[in-house]
Design an enzyme around this catalytic site. Structure first.
Site, PDB file in Angstrom:
ATOM      1  N   CYS A 141      50.106  32.722  35.696  1.00 47.43           N
ATOM      2  CA  CYS A 141      49.660  32.323  34.914  1.00 47.43           C
ATOM      3  C   CYS A 141      50.884  31.900  33.588  1.00 47.43           C
ATOM      4  CB  CYS A 141      48.633  33.036  33.531  1.00 47.43           C
ATOM      5  SG  CYS A 141      46.981  33.585  35.004  1.00 47.43           S
ATOM      6  N   HIS A 281      48.786  31.243  26.270  1.00 44.75           N
ATOM      7  CA  HIS A 281      47.879  31.160  27.744  1.00 44.75           C
ATOM      8  C   HIS A 281      46.848  31.849  27.497  1.00 44.75           C
ATOM      9  CE1 HIS A 281      46.804  31.447  31.637  1.00 44.75           C
ATOM     10  NE2 HIS A 281      46.670  33.044  31.031  1.00 44.75           N
ATOM     11  N   ASN A 311      40.622  30.270  32.335  1.00 46.02           N
ATOM     12  CA  ASN A 311      41.634  30.023  31.931  1.00 46.02           C
ATOM     13  C   ASN A 311      41.824  29.514  33.692  1.00 46.02           C
ATOM     14  OD1 ASN A 311      44.243  31.132  33.489  1.00 46.02           O
ATOM     15  ND2 ASN A 311      44.020  33.363  33.037  1.00 46.02           N
TER      16      ASN A 311
HETATM   17  C1  COA Z   1      38.583  41.386  33.138  1.00 44.41           C
HETATM   18  C2  COA Z   1      38.231  41.201  31.781  1.00 44.41           C
HETATM   19  C3  COA Z   1      37.423  39.994  30.884  1.00 44.41           C
HETATM   20  C4  COA Z   1      37.154  42.457  31.518  1.00 44.41           C
HETATM   21  O1  COA Z   1      36.790  43.121  29.921  1.00 44.41           O
HETATM   22  P1  COA Z   1      36.756  44.671  29.989  1.00 44.41           P
HETATM   23  O2  COA Z   1      36.166  44.319  28.668  1.00 44.41           O
HETATM   24  O3  COA Z   1      37.901  45.349  30.109  1.00 44.41           O
HETATM   25  O4  COA Z   1      35.414  44.535  30.949  1.00 44.41           O
HETATM   26  P2  COA Z   1      35.654  46.063  31.805  1.00 44.41           P
HETATM   27  O5  COA Z   1      36.152  46.187  33.509  1.00 44.41           O
HETATM   28  O6  COA Z   1      35.828  47.371  31.077  1.00 44.41           O
HETATM   29  O7  COA Z   1      34.213  46.652  32.309  1.00 44.41           O
HETATM   30  C5  COA Z   1      32.863  46.794  31.332  1.00 44.41           C
HETATM   31  C6  COA Z   1      31.928  46.823  31.618  1.00 44.41           C
HETATM   32  O8  COA Z   1      30.933  45.350  31.937  1.00 44.41           O
HETATM   33  C7  COA Z   1      31.130  45.212  33.263  1.00 44.41           C
HETATM   34  N1  COA Z   1      31.428  43.699  33.441  1.00 44.41           N
HETATM   35  C8  COA Z   1      32.538  42.841  34.171  1.00 44.41           C
HETATM   36  N2  COA Z   1      32.153  41.908  34.467  1.00 44.41           N
HETATM   37  C9  COA Z   1      31.082  41.807  33.982  1.00 44.41           C
HETATM   38  C10 COA Z   1      30.295  40.774  34.190  1.00 44.41           C
HETATM   39  N3  COA Z   1      30.521  39.072  34.314  1.00 44.41           N
HETATM   40  N4  COA Z   1      29.009  40.541  33.121  1.00 44.41           N
HETATM   41  C11 COA Z   1      28.207  41.620  32.670  1.00 44.41           C
HETATM   42  N5  COA Z   1      29.186  43.049  33.117  1.00 44.41           N
HETATM   43  C12 COA Z   1      30.321  42.723  33.274  1.00 44.41           C
HETATM   44  C13 COA Z   1      31.276  46.198  34.250  1.00 44.41           C
HETATM   45  O9  COA Z   1      31.115  46.461  35.462  1.00 44.41           O
HETATM   46  C14 COA Z   1      31.852  47.512  33.231  1.00 44.41           C
HETATM   47  O10 COA Z   1      30.684  47.922  33.384  1.00 44.41           O
HETATM   48  P3  COA Z   1      30.851  50.159  33.568  1.00 44.41           P
HETATM   49  O11 COA Z   1      31.087  49.989  31.734  1.00 44.41           O
HETATM   50  O12 COA Z   1      28.797  50.168  33.672  1.00 44.41           O
HETATM   51  O13 COA Z   1      31.105  50.212  34.756  1.00 44.41           O
HETATM   52  C15 COA Z   1      39.431  41.902  30.503  1.00 44.41           C
HETATM   53  O14 COA Z   1      39.933  42.716  31.471  1.00 44.41           O
HETATM   54  C16 COA Z   1      40.195  41.290  30.528  1.00 44.41           C
HETATM   55  O15 COA Z   1      40.188  39.696  30.462  1.00 44.41           O
HETATM   56  N6  COA Z   1      41.584  41.101  31.367  1.00 44.41           N
HETATM   57  C17 COA Z   1      42.424  40.423  31.376  1.00 44.41           C
HETATM   58  C18 COA Z   1      42.712  39.238  31.780  1.00 44.41           C
HETATM   59  C19 COA Z   1      43.841  38.608  32.636  1.00 44.41           C
HETATM   60  O16 COA Z   1      44.209  38.567  31.663  1.00 44.41           O
HETATM   61  N7  COA Z   1      43.812  37.925  33.345  1.00 44.41           N
HETATM   62  C20 COA Z   1      44.582  36.811  33.733  1.00 44.41           C
HETATM   63  C21 COA Z   1      45.699  37.281  33.370  1.00 44.41           C
HETATM   64  S1  COA Z   1      46.785  35.760  33.154  1.00 44.41           S
END
Ligand code: COA
Length: 359
Positions: A141, A281, A311
């Site tokens: 990214c 980004h 993204n």
């Molecule tokens: C991936 C991302 C959106 C997840 O959001 P989050 O707030 O961290 O969510 P978590 O991973 O803590 O998950 C929280 C809960 O939501 C659930 N969950 C995950 N994806 C889900 C979805 N699409 N829909 C519903 N629930 C979801 C998880 O299973 C978890 O459930 P649990 O508490 O029962 O285990 C976030 O971590 C993120 O943006 N990370 C960085 C991504 C990034 O920048 N990537 C590229 C780098 S360039």
């Protein structure tokens, strides 16, 4: 004109062929963006479509990421180079120049058409850039700002006059549409910029780029490289898809992007008032907000299109520049900032080089 040629011109124009020191030292060459282009495939995948594919909701996706819909490249035999070539054609048309004038094409991507040759080579062929050499940059990214900085150094050296930097990714080719934690984030697209020399102080002023390879454990593609070549087993185990451990990536991204953006402002004595635009980004709206807050910038100075595109990895920053091009003014101080797999991250400070083109 090369450094050497412009020095020669001043030398011969001056009485007695004396070269005043001031004239020579004032002519620092900056690499300026002189045109932008973009391409988004027409097919759209909405959060409501994803509700039917995995256990998720539109509300969860919007509040946790900011994404509402993303574009998907469909069609047999279509790859990143097809989108990149369209972005470059768009840019050439706006600048009113032919592809044969391009000296160099650099493409940032994690979804190359093939492992080799470079996608930049294929783009070069598709647009007819017969005088250009080309190569790819892989920094996930952060790919676009890494490639932009690389391209800028070829302009600053005086060696080249027209460098095209493309950021493009067909993320749908490596996303598992049964994994709700990743399929909601990514989309496909490509953007491109043209870099040309500027001797009036406009263009790229500074950059801070960083890498921490130990972060690779949290965000990678397990198979298909030399460590784990493709096999029936790697396909069955879904190891050719994006693997992401969201939380550690999120934490590192918030800190990395905010730190480096604040640092580049401090290094260049820029206050929040001095900055016209932040071009972040587009990984997650919460990461963007944290960066803007740290820089002291209000929302209206931040380019955000994550809701429509998701993204698009290497394409996010040039696609923002495309969307906001008509609002950018000559001399605007702009900060580009990114964080991505690797880990890689960084910020670029530039002064915009042209006013909106009026029809
Ligand atoms: C991936 C991302 C959106 C997840 O959001 P989050 O707030 O961290 O969510 P978590 O991973 O803590 O998950 C929280 C809960 O939501 C659930 N969950 C995950 N994806 C889900 C979805 N699409 N829909 C519903 N629930 C979801 C998880 O299973 C978890 O459930 P649990 O508490 O029962 O285990 C976030 O971590 C993120 O943006 N990370 C960085 C991504 C990034 O920048 N990537 C590229 C780098 S360039």
């Amino acid at each position: 004109m090369s450094n050497f040629e412009s020095e020669k011109r001043i030398e011969s124009a001056h009485p007695l062929h004396l070269r005043p020191q001031t004239e020579v030292t004032m002519r620092k060459i900056h690499a300026a963006i002189t045109a932008v282009g973009g391409f988004l495939p027409p097919d759209i995948l909405t959060n409501f479509d994803l509700e039917k594919m995995v256990d998720t909701t539109d509300e969860w996706i919007r509040t946790r990421t900011g994404v509402s819909e993303r574009h998907i490249l469909k069609g047999e035999g279509k790859g990143t180079s097809d989108m990149g070539a369209e972005a470059v054609k768009n840019l050439l048309e706006k600048r009113g120049i032919g592809a044969e004038e391009i000296d160099l094409i650099i493409c940032a991507t994690v979804t190359p058409d093939m492992v080799f040759p470079a996608t930049a080579n294929i783009i070069s062929d598709k647009v007819g850039a017969t005088n250009a050499w080309s190569f790819d940059v892989g920094a996930a990214c952060s790919g676009f700002i890494f490639a932009l900085t690389t391209g800028a150094s070829f302009i600053e050296s005086g060696r080249y006059k027209k460098v095209v930097v493309v950021g493009g990714d067909k993320m749908s080719s490596i996303v598992d549409y049964t994994d709700r934690t990743t399929c909601i984030i990514f989309g496909d697209g490509a953007g491109a910029v043209l870099l040309e020399p500027n001797e009036d102080g406009l263009g790229i002023q500074d950059h801070i780029l960083r890498t921490d390879g130990s972060g690779r454990q949290y965000l990678h593609q397990k198979a298909g490289g030399s460590v784990k070549p493709a096999s029936i087993e790697t396909v069955q185990n879904k190891e050719h898809y994006v693997y992401q451990d969201g939380q550690p990536v999120f934490k590192a991204a918030v800190k990395g992007m905010a730190d480096v953006s604040a640092e580049i402002m401090e290094k260049n004595n820029l206050s929040a008032d001095d900055v016209a635009w932040l071009v972040p980004h587009q990984a997650n709206l919460r990461i963007i907000d944290a960066t803007a807050n740290r820089m002291g910038l209000s929302n209206e100075k931040v380019m955000i299109n994550i809701q429509r595109y998701g993204n698009t990895t290497a394409a996010t920053i040039p696609l923002c520049l495309c969307d906001w091009e008509s609002q950018l003014k000559k001399g605007d101080n702009i900060i580009l900032a990114a964080f991505g797999g690797g880990f890689t991250w960084g910020a670029v400070y530039l002064k915009w080089a042209y006013n909106p083109i009026t029809a």
